[in-house]
Each structure stands twice: as structure tokens, then as C-alpha cells.
Design a protein around this motif. Structure first.
Motif, PDB file in Angstrom:
ATOM      1  N   PHE A  49     -18.458  -5.240 -41.014  1.00 34.24           N
ATOM      2  CA  PHE A  49     -19.286  -5.036 -41.336  1.00 34.24           C
ATOM      3  C   PHE A  49     -19.744  -5.592 -42.946  1.00 34.24           C
ATOM      4  O   PHE A  49     -20.537  -5.681 -43.446  1.00 34.24           O
ATOM      5  N   SER A  52     -16.932  -8.098 -45.179  1.00 34.15           N
ATOM      6  CA  SER A  52     -17.767  -9.253 -44.906  1.00 34.15           C
ATOM      7  C   SER A  52     -16.973 -10.583 -45.107  1.00 34.15           C
ATOM      8  O   SER A  52     -15.493 -10.006 -44.739  1.00 34.15           O
ATOM      9  N   TYR A  98     -22.250 -13.080 -47.448  1.00 39.16           N
ATOM     10  CA  TYR A  98     -22.077 -12.026 -48.367  1.00 39.16           C
ATOM     11  C   TYR A  98     -23.280 -11.154 -48.749  1.00 39.16           C
ATOM     12  O   TYR A  98     -23.275 -10.461 -48.485  1.00 39.16           O
ATOM     13  N   ASN A 101     -25.605 -10.470 -46.136  1.00 42.97           N
ATOM     14  CA  ASN A 101     -25.191  -9.218 -45.446  1.00 42.97           C
ATOM     15  C   ASN A 101     -25.468  -7.811 -46.355  1.00 42.97           C
ATOM     16  O   ASN A 101     -25.127  -6.762 -45.807  1.00 42.97           O
ATOM     17  N   LYS A 104     -27.664  -4.608 -46.069  1.00 39.39           N
ATOM     18  CA  LYS A 104     -27.172  -3.260 -44.795  1.00 39.39           C
ATOM     19  C   LYS A 104     -25.943  -2.552 -44.939  1.00 39.39           C
ATOM     20  O   LYS A 104     -25.724  -1.434 -44.513  1.00 39.39           O
ATOM     21  N   SER A 105     -24.742  -3.452 -45.462  1.00 36.78           N
ATOM     22  CA  SER A 105     -23.744  -2.982 -45.371  1.00 36.78           C
ATOM     23  C   SER A 105     -23.381  -1.979 -46.503  1.00 36.78           C
ATOM     24  O   SER A 105     -22.355  -1.116 -46.037  1.00 36.78           O
ATOM     25  N   LYS A 194     -32.819 -11.270 -44.875  1.00 35.79           N
ATOM     26  CA  LYS A 194     -32.262 -10.478 -43.796  1.00 35.79           C
ATOM     27  C   LYS A 194     -32.746  -9.180 -44.335  1.00 35.79           C
ATOM     28  O   LYS A 194     -33.092  -8.465 -43.437  1.00 35.79           O
TER      29      LYS A 194
END
Length: 539
Positions: A49, A52, A98, A101, A104-105, A194
Motif C-alpha cells: 500500500f 505501490s 501511484y 494512491n 493515503k499512503s 481519491k
């Protein structure tokens, strides 16, 4: 000038690829090895997570650098570089996943490092071992792919500015710039989507109990705030959420919110309400299933809500996805209920409300009425059920329903091309009718003359008892003494007293039939006759 820009592109690409190698060597590999140990710093799911598809990005940028370096080493005034980006451009889409995400990562990494002292110490030690002047901490390395595509767009735009239209690289740079600009737009859109998805998901978890699905790809949260809703008994403070297609509001709890209702913007109407001594900074929200009045804290907040709702309705009307309408079958807005505290008397009969005479609301007009003025029920389309309505509304609804009833069909006029047929009436039976059409003659006994003196009290009248009640012997009657028949079974009545009893509706079906073949029947008739004589004597 073109040479300097190309030099910056190649130099920054080399630094960027080295940073990705450092990220893989110092962070990803050690953390992957610890994931298989009994006490891992990060689990395999957490690593997947956080990092990625960083490995795909590294492979793609290595391929790009291998094509840029040879071209830069033999650079001339007629050299081209745009064709390389045109060729490698479609593979730059790996950044979309990438970048979408990353928000959140990075938040997950910050939470894990704050909870685990071992992970925090590991990240600090690896960042301190670097001899480079650059910041090579894990958060800085993870954000570098986010900045790479916008940097490509900026450098190519600057290179195209200093390239003449007749240069062989002009067309390549134009196509490459359009391609990378489109990828950058997709990245920004994925980031916003997102973030919006995470925001909706977080909001969905804050509702306690039942709540309709909030998370949707086409839905966005535009505004939220606290407003005072004018309810049935008193104003209540509630939390309102304005989305791109609907309004959701609920009660404010200690641990979140309790869902109250959802109003779809597709069929909603917003109106301002003039300030009064009791209500200020109010606006009406009219929907097909629910309408109400809300009050803001000040005029600025009121105008902000009205503007945001109006813009959301306009964008919803011009969008390809018109949104949901709540499956409402009504064409009229739901009424706004008059609050209880504003009326002390019935708005229909002016009766004063008491503890016994309670308040009720008409579901059609929203007026406060008493129970006697709202006994009627009518089917309300917005509620999809029968509900309480007041007398005037019931009259209007029933009249409109009668007007909408279909007219019964009228028989078509006779066709002139067809001859008219005379009406055929059934034949009337005559005395000359055949024997088979006449009713069969029934056996009956001679009816005594009513002018004869009545028998003594207590003694049954002398009469001939027929032992053949079904008429096998076919007793004859004269024309002056026609037989008397009962209305039900067409059985002859032999006693004149029974005729009087039947005329007075005092006889039972058993007594209306001449079944004088037992002592019980005679006793029963004797009792009836005595009662009639006593009644006539009193009269």
C-alpha cells in the motif's frame, strides 16, 4: 538555449533515477526482508500500500534515461528530443496509479511511524547514512514521483518556446507536450477523486445506524455546516451536507451523526424567506418527498448556502449524469408543516387545542388542525400511502378525482347501411297454452269459510286432516273457493288463521307450510291462535 534546457532534462532525470535506486536499496529491500521475520516493521500488505508500483516507475525511467543520454552526448542544433517523449509518453501513465494512491499512503506511513518506535528509528538511521546533500528521507523520496510529470511538462513547454516552427523537433515537441499535459490532468483528477472518495468514505463511517450509501464515483462533497431546522415542535440544530446531487442532514451526536433524510437536488427548489421577529436568515428547501425551512447563523452563511445549491443544480442539469430523483412519482412539492407553537387554534374550525383536543398536521397543505377536522384519509403521491388530510383538502382532492374519472362509453349510433331489427318480446302465457306450460296442480284440502263462527276457546277447529300433503289424490276446488298458496313453497294454507298470521308476519316458515299431520303441529297452532285472540281483545 535549447541545449541548456535539454541538459537540465537529462541531469534531473539522472538524479531522479538515483533517488529511486536509493529508495529501493535502503528502504524497500530491508523492509521486505523484515516482513518475513516474527516481528516485522511493516507487513506485506502495508508495504504494497505504501510503495505501490514504484518498481514499475523505476523501470520506465531507466528506459527513458538510456534513450536521453546518447542523444545528449552528440547534441547539435538540429538534434531532436521530442520523438523520445512521444515514444515513451504512453508508458508515463504508470504515474496515475501511484499519484492517486500517494495521499493515503503517506498518511498511513505517518501513523505507523508514530505508533512503532522501531520503524521510526529505522527510517532515521537510513536517512542519516546517506552522504548526499539531498534530503533522502523516506517521505521525501516517496513524494518525488509526484513532482516528476509536472516537471516534464514545464521543461518541454519551455523547450518548445525556443524551438522554431521549421525545426525538425517542433512537431515532436508539440505532440509530446499534449501527451504529457493530458497525463498530468489525469493525475490531478485521480488525486482529487481519491481525496473525494476518502472523504466520502470517512463521512459514511461517521453516521450511526442506518444511512443510505454516500460513497459514489460521481458524487462530491461541496459544503457542510450546521443549520437550524424549523421542526414540528421547536427548531433543532442539525448537520447538513451538500453533495453534487443531493442534500443529506442528520442529528448531531457525540460520536457522529444520525441520518434524518436525503433530498435530491434534481427535483428540489430553493427559496429565500423574509426575516421576521421569530425567524431570521431562513431559506426554504422544497422537495417532492420533504420540504422544510432552515435558518443560518448570519446572512453571509445563508447566501453561501443558496449560491452553492444553485451552482450544484446548474451543473447537475448540464451534466451527462442527471443524478437520482428518489423514484418520486409526485409532481408537486411536499408541504411545509406549520410549527405547533405558532398556532393555538385549529386552522380549520378555530377550536382551541387542549390536552384532549390534540394537534395534527394535514399531509397535503401542512396546516395544524384538530382530529375532528382531519378524520379523512387520502392517498398522497409523495408519501406513496394513505395519510391524514384536512376537510378542505379532501374536498378539493375528491373533486379533482371525479373530474379525472373516465367518461362511460356511449353506444354508437345505428349504422344506416344495416336494417333495424324489431325488438322481440317474450310471449305472454294464455289459457290456451299447452298443458306442459301450466304448473302442475297440487293436492289441497278444502278451505273453510271465514264467515263461520269461531270455535270455542281451547278447542281446535274441526277440519279435515289431509294425509296426502303432496297432492297425490288431487282434491277438487270450486271456483268460489280458490286455493291459497304460500309465497315460498307454493303449498296451500288450509287454516284462515294461518293466513292472518302470515299477513301479520308472525308465522315462521314452519307454520306457513300446511303440515298438520302430528299433535305437535296442532298444539303449536293452538298457542298462536290464543295469543292473537288475546291481542285483539285488548285492542
Amino acid at each position: 538555449m535549447r541545449f541548456k534546457i535539454v541538459q537540465e532534462i537529462v541531469t534531473t532525470e539522472e538524479i531522479y533515477v538515483d533517488m529511486l535506486h536509493f529508495l529501493t536499496k535502503k528502504y524497500i529491500r530491508p523492509l521486505a526482508q523484515s516482513a518475513s521475520s516474527p516481528s516485522p516493521l511493516l507487513t506485506p500488505q502495508q508495504m504494497c500500500f505504501i510503495f505501490s508500483n514504484i518498481a514499475d516507475i523505476l523501470n520506465m525511467n531507466e528506459a527513458l534515461l538510456k534513450q536521453l543520454q546518447p542523444r545528449f552526448n552528440i547534441w547539435t542544433s538540429s538534434s531532436t528530443i521530442g520523438d523520445i517523449f512521444v515514444h515513451i509518453g504512453p508508458f508515463l501513465r504508470v504515474y496515475i496509479l501511484y499519484c492517486g494512491n500517494y495521499p493515503k499512503s503517506s498518511a498511513v506511513l505517518s501513523v505507523l511511524s508514530s505508533k512503532s518506535s522501531q520503524l521510526s528509528d529505522f527510517l532515521k538511521n537510513e536517512a542519516a547514512t546517506s552522504s548526499s546533500e539531498l534530503d533522502l528521507s523516506l517521505p521525501s523520496l516517496l513524494v518525488s514521483p509526484m513532482q516528476r510529470i509536472p516537471r516534464y511538462e514545464m521543461l518541454l513547454r519551455e523547450l518548445l518556446r525556443y524551438t522554431s516552427k521549421h525545426h525538425p523537433d517542433f512537431m515532436h515537441l508539440t505532440v509530446a507536450l499534449e501527451l504529457i499535459t493530458g497525463i498530468n490532468i489525469q493525475i490531478n483528477s485521480s488525486i482529487k477523486d481519491k481525496e473525494g472518495f476518502d472523504q466520502l468514505l470517512s463521512l459514511q463511517k461517521q453516521f450511526v445506524g442506518y444511512c443510505p450509501p454516500i460513497v459514489s464515483k460521481q458524487r462530491k462533497l461541496l459544503r457542510e455546516g450546521t443549520l437550524y431546522q424549523q421542526c414540528k415542535r421547536a427548531p433543532k440544530q442539525r448537520q447538513f451536507f451538500l453533495f453534487s446531487d443531493c442534500i443529506i442532514y442528520g442529528d448531531i451526536l457525540r460520536s457522529g451523526y444520525k441520518f434524518r433524510r436525503q433530498v435530491y437536488l434534481r427535483n428540489a427548489t430553493i427559496k429565500t424567506v423574509a426575516d421576521t421577529s421569530k425567524i431570521k436568515y431562513a431559506l426554504q428547501i422544497l422537495g417532492k418527498q420533504k420540504s422544510f425551512i432552515v435558518c443560518a447563523k448570519d446572512s453571509q452563511e445563508k447566501e453561501a448556502w443558496i449560491n452553492d445549491i444553485t451552482v450544484a443544480k446548474q451543473s447537475l442539469a448540464h451534466s451527462t449524469n442527471p443524478g437520482n430523483d428518489g423514484n418520486c412519482i409526485s409532481n408537486e412539492d411536499a408541504p411545509i408543516w406549520v410549527p405547533d407553537y405558532t398556532s393555538e387554534m385549529c386552522m380549520s374550525c378555530n377550536a382551541r387545542f387542549t390536552l384532549i383536543l390534540r394537534r395534527h398536521h394535514c399531509r397535503k397543505c401542512g396546516h395544524v388542525v384538530c382530529g375532528y377536522c382531519s378524520e379523512m384519509r387520502y392517498f398522497i403521491d409523495s408519501l406513496n400511502q394513505y395519510a391524514r388530510v384536512c376537510g378542505p383538502c379532501y374536498t378539493i382532492l375528491t373533486q379533482s378525482q371525479r373530474q379525472q374519472l373516465p367518461v362511460p362509453p356511449v353506444h354508437p349510433p345505428p349504422r344506416p347501411d344495416l336494417p333495424l331489427r324489431p325488438l322481440q318480446t317474450p310471449p305472454v302465457p294464455t289459457d290456451s297454452a299447452p298443458e306442459k306450460c301450466r304448473p302442475p296442480s297440487l293436492s289441497m284440502s278444502t278451505v273453510p269459510d271465514p264467515t263461520e263462527p269461531a270455535p270455542e276457546m281451547g278447542r281446535p277447529p274441526s277440519r279435515s286432516i289431509s294425509t296426502d300433503p303432496i297432492g297425490r289424490h288431487q282434491n277438487r276446488h270450486t271456483a268460489s273457493e280458490p286455493p291459497q298458496f304460500s309465497a315460498q313453497l307454493q303449498i296451500p294454507i288450509k287454516d284462515p288463521m294461518l293466513l292472518l298470521i302470515k299477513h301479520l308476519n308472525l308465522a315462521t316458515p314452519r307454520e306457513s307450510i300446511c303440515t298438520n299431520t302430528s299433535q305437535e303441529s296442532d298444539n303449536h297452532l293452538r298457542c298462536i291462535r290464543q295469543g292473537l285472540l288475546q291481542t285483539t281483545t285488548k285492542l
